[in-house]
Design a protein around this motif. Sequence first.
Motif, short mmCIF file in Angstrom:
data_model
loop_
_atom_site.label_atom_id
_atom_site.label_comp_id
_atom_site.label_asym_id
_atom_site.label_seq_id
_atom_site.Cartn_x
_atom_site.Cartn_y
_atom_site.Cartn_z
N LEU A 132 -2.20 3.55 -1.62
CA LEU A 132 -3.44 2.97 -0.68
C LEU A 132 -3.71 3.35 -0.04
O LEU A 132 -3.73 4.24 1.40
CB LEU A 132 -3.32 1.21 -0.99
CG LEU A 132 -4.13 0.64 -1.79
CD1 LEU A 132 -3.86 -1.24 -1.64
CD2 LEU A 132 -5.78 0.79 -1.83
N PHE A 133 -1.73 3.89 0.44
CA PHE A 133 -1.08 4.48 0.97
C PHE A 133 -1.11 6.36 1.07
O PHE A 133 -0.71 6.29 -0.34
CB PHE A 133 -0.35 4.71 2.66
CG PHE A 133 -0.67 3.06 2.92
CD1 PHE A 133 -2.67 2.75 3.35
CD2 PHE A 133 -0.35 2.00 4.31
CE1 PHE A 133 -2.91 1.48 3.96
CE2 PHE A 133 -0.42 1.26 4.04
CZ PHE A 133 -1.83 1.22 4.72
N GLU A 134 -0.57 7.00 1.56
CA GLU A 134 -0.39 8.02 1.17
C GLU A 134 1.37 7.60 1.00
O GLU A 134 1.85 7.39 2.14
CB GLU A 134 -0.65 9.34 1.45
CG GLU A 134 -1.77 10.01 1.49
CD GLU A 134 -1.71 11.32 2.49
OE1 GLU A 134 -1.22 12.23 2.70
OE2 GLU A 134 -3.03 11.97 2.90
N ALA A 135 1.78 8.64 -0.27
CA ALA A 135 3.48 8.12 -0.47
C ALA A 135 4.16 8.03 0.72
O ALA A 135 4.10 9.24 1.35
CB ALA A 135 4.25 8.26 -2.02
N GLY A 136 4.71 7.17 1.10
CA GLY A 136 6.03 7.62 2.69
C GLY A 136 5.26 6.98 3.66
O GLY A 136 5.89 7.25 4.55
N THR A 137 4.12 6.93 4.41
CA THR A 137 3.70 7.65 5.73
C THR A 137 3.54 6.28 6.33
O THR A 137 3.72 6.25 6.86
CB THR A 137 2.30 7.09 5.18
OG1 THR A 137 1.41 6.17 4.80
CG2 THR A 137 1.53 8.45 4.59
N PHE A 138 3.82 5.38 5.37
CA PHE A 138 4.18 3.98 6.37
C PHE A 138 5.57 4.38 7.07
O PHE A 138 5.69 3.27 8.11
CB PHE A 138 3.95 2.66 5.68
CG PHE A 138 3.64 1.11 6.64
CD1 PHE A 138 3.54 0.98 8.01
CD2 PHE A 138 4.71 0.04 6.20
CE1 PHE A 138 3.63 -0.05 8.02
CE2 PHE A 138 5.56 -0.62 6.86
CZ PHE A 138 4.59 -0.92 8.14
N ARG A 139 6.16 4.28 6.15
CA ARG A 139 7.80 4.23 6.43
C ARG A 139 7.70 5.34 7.16
O ARG A 139 8.80 5.39 8.99
CB ARG A 139 8.61 4.99 5.45
CG ARG A 139 10.75 4.92 5.72
CD ARG A 139 10.85 4.61 4.28
NE ARG A 139 12.27 5.24 5.22
CZ ARG A 139 13.79 4.60 4.05
NH1 ARG A 139 13.25 4.17 2.24
NH2 ARG A 139 15.15 4.88 4.80
N ALA A 154 0.50 -1.39 -0.24
CA ALA A 154 0.24 0.20 0.11
C ALA A 154 0.73 1.30 -0.36
O ALA A 154 0.07 2.31 -0.70
CB ALA A 154 -1.01 -0.27 1.05
N GLU A 155 1.94 1.46 0.49
CA GLU A 155 3.04 2.41 0.91
C GLU A 155 3.40 2.38 -0.11
O GLU A 155 3.40 4.00 -0.87
CB GLU A 155 4.22 2.04 1.21
CG GLU A 155 5.67 2.51 1.63
CD GLU A 155 5.35 3.87 2.33
OE1 GLU A 155 4.04 4.02 3.19
OE2 GLU A 155 6.24 4.28 3.08
N ASN A 156 3.41 1.79 -1.74
CA ASN A 156 4.03 1.84 -3.19
C ASN A 156 3.12 2.34 -3.94
O ASN A 156 3.42 2.41 -5.43
CB ASN A 156 5.26 1.63 -3.56
CG ASN A 156 6.10 1.44 -2.44
OD1 ASN A 156 6.75 0.34 -1.39
ND2 ASN A 156 7.01 2.33 -2.05
#
Length: 882
Positions: A147-154, A142-144
């Motif tokens: 699905l999530f905004e880019a870079g939010t999980f990291r 989802a990170e890439n």
Amino acid sequence: RYDKSGKNGGFIDLLWRGTLIAEHKSRGQDLDSAHKQALGYFDGLAERDLPRHVIVSDFARIRLYDLEKDTRTEFPLKDLYRNIRHFGFIAGYTALHVEAQDPVNFKAAERMGKLHDSLRATGYNGHALEVFLVRLLFCLFAENTTLFEAGTFRYYLENHTREDGSDLGQELTMLFQALNMPETRRQQNIDELLAAFPYVNGRLFEEMLPIPSCDAKMRGLLLDCCALDWGRISPAIFGALFQCVMDEEGMERRRNLGAHYTSEENILKLIKPLFLDNLWAEFNASRRSANRLFELNKKIARLKFLDPACGCGNFLVIAYRELRMLELEILRAVRESGQMHLDVFQLVQVDVEQFHGIELEEFPAQIAQVALWLTDHQMNMRVSEEFGQYFRRLPLTKSANIHCGNALRMDWNEVVHAEAVDYILGNPPFVGAKHLISEQSKDMAKVFHNVKNFGLLDYVSAWYLTAINYLRTPEADAGLFGFGALGSSAERVKIAFVSTNSITQGEQVGVIWGELLRLGAKIHFAHRTFKWSNEARGMAAVHCVIIGFALYGTDRKIIFDYPDINGQAHALEAKNINPYLVDAPDILINRREKPLCQVPEMGIGNKPIDGGNYLFNEEEKEEFIKAEPKAAKWFKPFVGATEFLYGYNRWVLWLGNCPPNELRTMSKAMARVEAVRNFRLASKSLPTQKIADTPTRFHVENFPLATYVLIPRHSSEKRLYIPFGFLNPDIIAGDSCLIMSDIKIYHFGVLSALMHMAWIKYIAGRLKSDYRYSSQIVYNNFPWPHEPSEKQVSAIEQAAQKVLDARAAHPGSSLADLYDPIAMPPDLRHAHQALDRAVDAAYGKKGFASDAERVAFLFELYSQYTSTLPIAEKPTRKKKKK
């Protein structure tokens, strides 16, 4: 985000870890120097922080480097709006190019494997660990992929967890809870970093898991995973991922279950002729009519698929991806037809709920479901890019139906009713009949409870029969479930499985296909033997076939032939495809006690059952004779398949004819006899215990009185010809060979020609990939030339003698040397080719285009020989002259 470099005290103008570094200069300054300066900062960065893109600018020009693709794009700053597509990665949009062999697939599997091992080492294992890893897999993807905004999980991991990793498990648990909660139901004072994540649902994050205890190493491993571009992951990686994360014990258990992970290339070999080629043909015929295109789109959105041994879901994933690709092409064609205003949200109708699977183990079943969601989003990104409308399916309201259970002990109608399904596909477990574990043997007994000799069958055959019985349920046959317009399942559902080629060879064919043909199965297409490989670590390589079949016939039957099993297939249209994958009638070759034609009988070689006490190599024999000189005359040359092919010397101490008074004077020989007796008495086999009473004799004895022909029971499939040979009666043949006495050179010639070799290739069983020659299946059923003329017989005899002469011309070479496909001497090759022509002439033919054509001819001849009683029985009724 600004950061200070550890190199020369300079400052990076902008660093987005793992994504972008920027360096700006004053107007008119050198951009090459700016690029070099940006790269100079890399030494001070951790590997996972190294950016993929570099931007340099002098506020008049802007230049973008993609370090992975090794590309450079430059333009005036005033033209930025015309080149904005190059910067889509900043917002999380990238052109989707998913390739199975992309190195990121293998890096992802290895890194997730290391994280698995670290967690497992702390005692966090079983169901909790499996679900935890699947959730991380979803988040990384989802990170890439927006699905999530880019870079939010990291960013969440780097800034919301301690470097020592002590709170990592707790923070991930809080994240999972947020992903399971609609935004409107979240607490108002929720951390803003958590609030940035969307509501996922799909029950993926529903279950409460134990909180894992983590450390700095685990945190680092997870951040290393974040450094990869998971948007490029191929669906085929998920099988490899599963295999990678298993420990050694688990991997061995998985091998026992017969799990293999099929490459995308091989999946396409199955799904294209099963359904995809026909759908694309329908699209090409409809592309000028918007109405017909809309109807086709509705049709593919109604199709339902079942993989009853789905593993990690690769077959379902690739099938889904290809349907979405076709749907995208349909929408493009509709737009080109003048339909300019398309509502993508309404027109994209193909969805994951069309796909159903059965998998024995929980973890791969979970991966299969998640893999379909991820593939769905990959395709949604393609739609967004194509039509300029952001399209994603969150929250996840629909899901694939993956059932965790034993497919051979359940009713498939509980997963999807037979009357609703359209295609059944997959690669059931590859386990040979002799390697079944206890539970698998019970599965086979349940499926084949009324089928004779099912103990000969490989495990995969159970899926063939279960699939046919699934479609033949009374309810499906009666059409009672509201799908009357489509007809009953038995009249429309197609099945295709990848299988080991053993189910199309040897004794298995008569058992499994005898039952399938009796129930009405008809083969629509088939890939003949090819070398199957996968994407997993330690890539398995198996000789496989693909068989597409149904309970109804078709006018168009296709055989995909592989002249080179490592190469590409040639498609051949066929009138009929029989269980041997030959264009010939549905004939089954079963055991026959006597030869079909009037030819010498074939028997097995000698079987000592001696525990090795009577067998000696050259050195051992000389040493024994030195200690027991009287035993010298009782040694005879002993030849098994290995000795015959490779020219090794071996000896047997044959005491069966030794007078008792003489035997008693040889203490060393008597010790051997006593050892054999004890070996047999210790056996669990009652017949073996019984022959302990005659320890000087063999269990099977076959001593020809004159020159005989030896046939190795196993021989490499790489050889163009299996080398048979004449032996002196003083040489004792072992039971790894078959022997024929009272044989003429004519018989040797026919057996040594390509006609017989083609029969072996298609009819014989296999040991791994080697030919497994048998008298009752191969030899006794072989259709010999019918009443050849004296001239034809003489031509074969002369050609056969030239083969023997050519062998004799190379006295230092073994038969394995002579029949090596590369090293085969030209004179021997030419002699065999002349023999082939002579044998073909005896059959009334001048040549064949392929082995398959030869076997098709032999099947027709076999049918003639067995269709009428006088012809079929004549060879065995005619008495031999005394």
